[in-house]
Enzyme design. Sequence first.
Site, PDB file in Angstrom:
ATOM      1  N   LYS A 268      46.759  44.092  43.113  1.00  0.00           N
ATOM      2  CA  LYS A 268      47.747  44.891  43.838  1.00  0.00           C
ATOM      3  C   LYS A 268      48.966  44.073  44.248  1.00  0.00           C
ATOM      4  O   LYS A 268      49.972  44.627  44.667  1.00  0.00           O
ATOM      5  CB  LYS A 268      47.104  45.562  45.045  1.00  0.00           C
ATOM      6  CG  LYS A 268      46.530  44.610  46.052  1.00  0.00           C
ATOM      7  CD  LYS A 268      45.826  45.376  47.156  1.00  0.00           C
ATOM      8  CE  LYS A 268      45.167  44.409  48.116  1.00  0.00           C
ATOM      9  NZ  LYS A 268      44.300  45.054  49.070  1.00  0.00           N
ATOM     10  N   ARG A 269      48.876  42.769  44.127  1.00  0.00           N
ATOM     11  CA  ARG A 269      50.032  41.950  44.460  1.00  0.00           C
ATOM     12  C   ARG A 269      51.128  42.057  43.399  1.00  0.00           C
ATOM     13  O   ARG A 269      52.291  41.826  43.675  1.00  0.00           O
ATOM     14  CB  ARG A 269      49.614  40.500  44.678  1.00  0.00           C
ATOM     15  CG  ARG A 269      49.299  40.223  46.134  1.00  0.00           C
ATOM     16  CD  ARG A 269      48.533  38.964  46.391  1.00  0.00           C
ATOM     17  NE  ARG A 269      47.123  39.236  46.640  1.00  0.00           N
ATOM     18  CZ  ARG A 269      46.646  39.950  47.643  1.00  0.00           C
ATOM     19  NH1 ARG A 269      47.458  40.490  48.505  1.00  0.00           N
ATOM     20  NH2 ARG A 269      45.362  40.144  47.803  1.00  0.00           N
TER      21      ARG A 269
END
Length: 498
Positions: A268-269
């Site tokens: 998700k980064r």
Amino acid sequence: MASPSVENRTDAPASNGVRVRIAPSPTGDPHVGTAYIALFNYAFARKEGGTFLLRIEDTDRSRSRAASEEAILRALRWIGLSWDEGPDVGGRFGPYRQSERAAIYRQHTETLIERGRAYRCFCTPERLDNLRAKQRAEKAKPGYDGHCRDIDPAEAKRRAASGEPHTVRLATPSEGSTVFVDRLRGEVDIANSQIDDQVLLKSDGFPTYHLANVVDDRLMEISHVIRAEEWISSTPKHVMLYDAFGWDPPVWIHMPLLRNPDKSKISKRKYPVSIDYYRDAGILPHALLNFLAIMGWSFGGDREKFTLEEMIDVFSWDRVSLGGPVFDPGKLRWLNEKYLHDLSDQELVDALLSWRLGREHLLRIAPLMRQRMKRLDEFIPATEYFFSGDLDYSSVADKLKIGDVAKKDVSKAILTLIERYEAMPAWTAENLEQTSRAYCEETGYKTKHVFMLLRLLVTGRKASPPLFDTMAVVGKDLTRRRLRLGAQFIASHRGPAS
Ligand code: GLU
């Protein structure tokens, strides 16, 4: 390897049919990787006229959440998948939630102890910590040293009965190797010396993933385990467990992991990985499903747009390639556009209504807007950010600051806030406010500065309805995405604010 002599035969498979499963752990947002694996299980089951079931693996009591389970089921249904058995639809192999099956795992652990294939371990967490530290210092192979393996079983039973805390471990062979065949990769051979005496039952009486997963796959008569590549290192342990029970293992199929363009595992980064983000950002469910289908699997020729039914018709494992499919949001947008263009007028209106132009979403916005409008025609221009995906910050670039805090620290503050928000038990205005205020108190940043920054990033404007109500309605996924993009924008923008 498997011995046919199993006393406990009531759980023996009754049919030779294809039975597959998706087994999510309800510990976070509904992940695109879960939908990806579910899709391949589903397509294979449908192709073979088999059964696809959903099992919730919630044995990690500290991380499992009912809300996460609900969100995963909802997201998988949204994308167009359904299951024949599961916690919400029932089935004859239930319960389908592992937390409701504790007695089954305990009973199976007992069987292994009685057969001498597992043993009780009384090592304290301190001893295990010291062991690890010693192994690290000596650069020795990490792992359990078998300290409790030779305790006389009768003595161990007595100690357990007297209430001494303990776990149960699998007695794994230290010599030889464990071999299994992966349908996509061929023979995989792992030296047994690499495999620890893994814990099967934790001291709280709950099973580990390995035990619960194997026992349930057996009792639920799973014929093919289709899961992501990241589990391949667990498979030798599972093969050992099947052997210890005297069961024949299923067919193993490990799908390639979805990757970022730099080939790291998607996270998700880099891009959002929550299915809900793509839903809220206006991706059509069929487009997302189609996109996941072309990750590592090919329809044939250079065809990239096809329906689920068409995929099922031609489904075969030979069309999987192990190259490491890249999760490319640009490709997803391209496919989505094709889907959108092919919708009829009716379908397009239905798509809009079931998205954010539906009654449910409007009912959340209306109370925030009532006192802020004089006429209905002001509604759309004033609420545009409730209906858009990512925002463009160039027109407010010089306002994106926290007092005179350095730019890199402003970015860091935003990323920290995202983490804090993610740890909240629920995405509500109250929790958002409390978390944000606590953060300001802790850092000494002025709330008026931080709140203005949040408002600008979440709405693109200086004025909006109450900030935390707005963030609640914009929703977890779009808010997080805007904040993350904002942090990147601030870090990279060379404007008057730098
Ligand atoms: N609970 C595991 C997960 O979260 C299941 C892995 C498997 O399919 O064996 O993905």
